[in-house]
Scaffold this motif. Sequence first.
Motif, PDB file in Angstrom:
ATOM      1  N   LYS A 336      -1.116 -10.905   3.169  1.00  0.00           N
ATOM      2  CA  LYS A 336      -2.659 -10.900   1.905  1.00  0.00           C
ATOM      3  C   LYS A 336      -2.744 -10.166   1.572  1.00  0.00           C
ATOM      4  N   LEU A 337      -3.286  -8.384   2.391  1.00  0.00           N
ATOM      5  CA  LEU A 337      -3.298  -7.585   2.002  1.00  0.00           C
ATOM      6  C   LEU A 337      -2.352  -7.154   1.260  1.00  0.00           C
ATOM      7  N   MET A 338      -0.632  -7.124   1.837  1.00  0.00           N
ATOM      8  CA  MET A 338      -0.055  -6.424   0.708  1.00  0.00           C
ATOM      9  C   MET A 338       0.222  -7.402  -0.982  1.00  0.00           C
ATOM     10  N   ASN A 339       0.253  -8.896  -1.015  1.00  0.00           N
ATOM     11  CA  ASN A 339      -0.027  -9.078  -1.899  1.00  0.00           C
ATOM     12  C   ASN A 339      -0.901  -8.829  -2.930  1.00  0.00           C
ATOM     13  N   TYR A 340      -2.195  -8.657  -2.473  1.00  0.00           N
ATOM     14  CA  TYR A 340      -3.450  -7.766  -3.204  1.00  0.00           C
ATOM     15  C   TYR A 340      -3.191  -7.272  -4.039  1.00  0.00           C
ATOM     16  N   LYS A 341      -2.785  -6.494  -3.078  1.00  0.00           N
ATOM     17  CA  LYS A 341      -2.964  -4.370  -3.427  1.00  0.00           C
ATOM     18  C   LYS A 341      -1.514  -4.565  -4.399  1.00  0.00           C
ATOM     19  N   ALA A 342      -0.632  -5.004  -4.258  1.00  0.00           N
ATOM     20  CA  ALA A 342       0.891  -5.498  -4.840  1.00  0.00           C
ATOM     21  C   ALA A 342       0.588  -5.829  -6.938  1.00  0.00           C
ATOM     22  N   GLN A 343      -0.477  -6.855  -6.139  1.00  0.00           N
ATOM     23  CA  GLN A 343      -0.986  -6.757  -7.578  1.00  0.00           C
ATOM     24  C   GLN A 343      -1.834  -6.732  -8.560  1.00  0.00           C
ATOM     25  N   LEU A 344      -2.545  -6.135  -7.750  1.00  0.00           N
ATOM     26  CA  LEU A 344      -3.917  -5.234  -8.169  1.00  0.00           C
ATOM     27  C   LEU A 344      -2.966  -4.272  -9.109  1.00  0.00           C
ATOM     28  N   VAL A 345      -2.100  -2.973  -8.729  1.00  0.00           N
ATOM     29  CA  VAL A 345      -1.700  -2.428  -9.189  1.00  0.00           C
ATOM     30  C   VAL A 345      -0.720  -2.588 -10.252  1.00  0.00           C
ATOM     31  N   LYS A 346      -0.326  -3.897  -9.869  1.00  0.00           N
ATOM     32  CA  LYS A 346       0.638  -4.395 -11.757  1.00  0.00           C
ATOM     33  C   LYS A 346      -0.852  -4.674 -12.387  1.00  0.00           C
ATOM     34  N   SER A 347      -1.735  -5.137 -12.173  1.00  0.00           N
ATOM     35  CA  SER A 347      -2.509  -6.045 -13.305  1.00  0.00           C
ATOM     36  C   SER A 347      -3.221  -4.570 -14.082  1.00  0.00           C
ATOM     37  N   LEU A 348      -3.212  -2.971 -13.103  1.00  0.00           N
ATOM     38  CA  LEU A 348      -4.200  -2.217 -13.829  1.00  0.00           C
ATOM     39  C   LEU A 348      -3.028  -1.236 -14.561  1.00  0.00           C
ATOM     40  N   GLN A 349      -1.684  -1.214 -14.183  1.00  0.00           N
ATOM     41  CA  GLN A 349       0.140  -0.720 -14.448  1.00  0.00           C
ATOM     42  C   GLN A 349      -0.128   0.761 -14.851  1.00  0.00           C
ATOM     43  N   PRO A 350      -0.625   1.370 -13.290  1.00  0.00           N
ATOM     44  CA  PRO A 350      -1.064   2.870 -13.215  1.00  0.00           C
ATOM     45  C   PRO A 350       0.180   3.732 -13.677  1.00  0.00           C
ATOM     46  N   LYS A 351       0.438   4.778 -14.041  1.00  0.00           N
ATOM     47  CA  LYS A 351       2.006   5.624 -14.001  1.00  0.00           C
ATOM     48  C   LYS A 351       2.431   5.645 -13.045  1.00  0.00           C
ATOM     49  N   ILE A 352       1.780   6.042 -11.980  1.00  0.00           N
ATOM     50  CA  ILE A 352       2.241   6.117 -10.875  1.00  0.00           C
ATOM     51  C   ILE A 352       1.490   6.168  -9.124  1.00  0.00           C
ATOM     52  N   TYR A 353       1.607   5.071  -8.775  1.00  0.00           N
ATOM     53  CA  TYR A 353       1.252   4.930  -7.405  1.00  0.00           C
ATOM     54  C   TYR A 353       1.251   5.210  -6.328  1.00  0.00           C
ATOM     55  N   CYS A 354       0.323   5.544  -5.486  1.00  0.00           N
ATOM     56  CA  CYS A 354       0.564   6.799  -3.942  1.00  0.00           C
ATOM     57  C   CYS A 354      -0.168   5.375  -3.017  1.00  0.00           C
ATOM     58  N   PRO A 355       0.232   4.719  -2.006  1.00  0.00           N
ATOM     59  CA  PRO A 355      -0.554   4.153  -1.584  1.00  0.00           C
ATOM     60  C   PRO A 355      -0.558   5.359   0.149  1.00  0.00           C
ATOM     61  N   PHE A 356      -2.524   5.266   0.443  1.00  0.00           N
ATOM     62  CA  PHE A 356      -2.908   6.173   1.452  1.00  0.00           C
ATOM     63  C   PHE A 356      -3.710   5.917   2.511  1.00  0.00           C
ATOM     64  N   ALA A 357      -4.503   6.979   2.648  1.00  0.00           N
ATOM     65  CA  ALA A 357      -5.532   5.946   3.559  1.00  0.00           C
ATOM     66  C   ALA A 357      -4.985   5.255   4.134  1.00  0.00           C
ATOM     67  N   GLY A 358      -3.633   5.153   4.915  1.00  0.00           N
ATOM     68  CA  GLY A 358      -3.154   3.749   6.283  1.00  0.00           C
ATOM     69  C   GLY A 358      -3.197   4.845   7.191  1.00  0.00           C
ATOM     70  N   TYR A 359      -2.847   6.036   7.375  1.00  0.00           N
ATOM     71  CA  TYR A 359      -2.292   6.566   8.336  1.00  0.00           C
ATOM     72  C   TYR A 359      -3.005   7.187   9.261  1.00  0.00           C
ATOM     73  N   PHE A 360      -2.984   5.932  10.395  1.00  0.00           N
ATOM     74  CA  PHE A 360      -4.053   6.335  11.559  1.00  0.00           C
ATOM     75  C   PHE A 360      -3.066   5.270  12.703  1.00  0.00           C
ATOM     76  N   VAL A 361      -3.495   6.246  14.332  1.00  0.00           N
ATOM     77  CA  VAL A 361      -2.510   5.321  15.214  1.00  0.00           C
ATOM     78  C   VAL A 361      -3.601   5.221  16.202  1.00  0.00           C
ATOM     79  N   GLU A 362      -3.607   4.285  16.793  1.00  0.00           N
ATOM     80  CA  GLU A 362      -4.492   4.299  18.379  1.00  0.00           C
ATOM     81  C   GLU A 362      -3.564   4.420  19.650  1.00  0.00           C
ATOM     82  N   ALA A 363      -3.366   6.273  19.494  1.00  0.00           N
ATOM     83  CA  ALA A 363      -2.460   7.049  20.358  1.00  0.00           C
ATOM     84  C   ALA A 363      -3.141   7.125  21.541  1.00  0.00           C
ATOM     85  N   HIS A 364      -4.691   6.234  21.678  1.00  0.00           N
ATOM     86  CA  HIS A 364      -4.951   6.986  23.767  1.00  0.00           C
ATOM     87  C   HIS A 364      -4.436   5.748  24.065  1.00  0.00           C
ATOM     88  N   PRO A 365      -3.722   6.053  25.505  1.00  0.00           N
ATOM     89  CA  PRO A 365      -3.381   5.473  25.915  1.00  0.00           C
ATOM     90  C   PRO A 365      -4.301   4.210  26.105  1.00  0.00           C
TER      91      PRO A 365
END
Length: 555
Positions: A336-365
């Motif tokens: 659902k999140l993926m489709n929402y983000k794709a639809q939002l980008v499609k509706s706004l029609q930016p020239k360039i799109y960059c996904p970020f703010a999601g590069y984290f990991v639960e690294a502690h053992p």
Amino acid sequence: MTAQSSKTVLSLDSEAVFSLKDGINFKKSPDDGKCYIIYKENGELKACKNQCKHQGGLFIKDIEDLDGRTVQCTKHYWKLNVSTMQYVNPPDSFTQDELDVVMTDEGGLQLVEVIVWDPWLADPQDPQELQEGEVTVTYLTHACMELQLGGKKMIFDPWLTGPAFARGWWLLHEPPADSMERLCMADLIYISHMHSDHLSYPTLKSLSATRPDVPIYVGDTSRPVFWMLEKRQVQLTNINVVPFGIWQNIDEHLRFMILKDEVHPVLDTCIIVEYKGHMILNTVDCTRPNYGRLPHNVDLMMSDFAGGASGFPMTFSGGKYTESWKADFIKNERKKLMNYKAQLVKSLQPKIYCPFAGYFVEAHPSDRYIKETNTKNKAEELNALIKKSAPGITTWTPKPGAVLDLALALMSPSRKAITDPPSGTNIYKDSWDFDLYVDELNRAITAEIFKHKSWIQFYYIWAGFKNYNLVVRVIETDEDFIPIDNGYNYLVDFMDLSFPTQRPTREHPYEEVSMATTPAHLYTIKYTALNLRRIKTIIVEQEHSMLQICHKGGR
């Protein structure tokens, strides 16, 4: 400039108005299928959209409400008292936006939505030609970007070192070696909100030791971004709280505007940066930025994409919360999140799109189970979905140290506008300095308060969360969630904030929280108590910590 317009979203004729019953009425527009709620009491009418402010779920009648005033969200079970337009679960949180109810001469009614004029259209600037190298965007890590805008350098949300959310999240990408130096040389910094993967105290502590007067800009949210600044021993002296929807001029060519989120207006913000008429839109973590009204055809758009921010449902067990149910739930939520983000980008029609703010990991053992089960969206998959539905949009999956030259990108998509880091650069972190930060949490248990048996009651009473029909049992366990002999095992009744030895005889929702109490996890117990002040679900949907919650038959 504060011009606004309005539109009619639903019309009812006199017969439909006459048929409205006292209490809650659900109505659907025949034009677009959108749903609305009309509340009637003593002949007076109130109305709102049938959309929860939390994450946009639909409301249904609350079967537990005997007064006929409350609706419940089907997504996360938030409750709204339609007679007051106040959310009652969680209490003291949001206010629902009302629609204007306009009666017609024929006895019908219209629901009217007031639409605020797009503030970025104030003092419009025509785009000027950019020279190669004049505007560059360098990805550092997670939500941290460095923008070179003519002679100025601006940095977004610097999280460059240490964990976020106690020790729940760690950086997935290795920041460039000179990232902290870049931060200290910035002309201005934007921090979107107070979550610690954006407001990183370890990072800001290092910054304050080198350059405490760097200009930092935040939105004027009702929950201040820097409310814990002094307690964290961070000495920053040039924090600027700016109003929403107003251009902030930096120099002749550079300005920016901060906008708030509709779903989390007390917390989340996003930003538009404009240089020589070229716009960069960064929606960060906003669920519905600026009430869904955003500029179209910007030169570059950035947003989050990954999901996985909540510990729900990984930290739940028992009842329906089987491993297969949790896997299906997570898969559907991510889709659902993926489709929402794709639809939002499609509706706004930016020239360039960059996904970020999601590069984290639960690294502690200790968080290995959450890491294994809490699957997240991949930036490459989102960009592929966008290219399929909107092939005219250029997409960028960033690597740490990669640089986008905006002038080259706008001249021709086929030109080499992106410079990736040199071959052999370490993209992903392979080690984290756990001990340095976990030891700091461990030291908390030497505080004077923990020498007294009454410290638990003190925290719950201090938090002040009560008058809510919820009973919770907290059980101290080891890291395998096996109860510890002679460990803590207590009940909290949030109706009157008492600590009974047995569950009350009245009907009540009941949860059991199994809490691992290695030294670092004692911080999590404290964190739960502290946050009861602002939201009930923190104890049943605790983020980024080792919790198991066992459902015991509901009532």
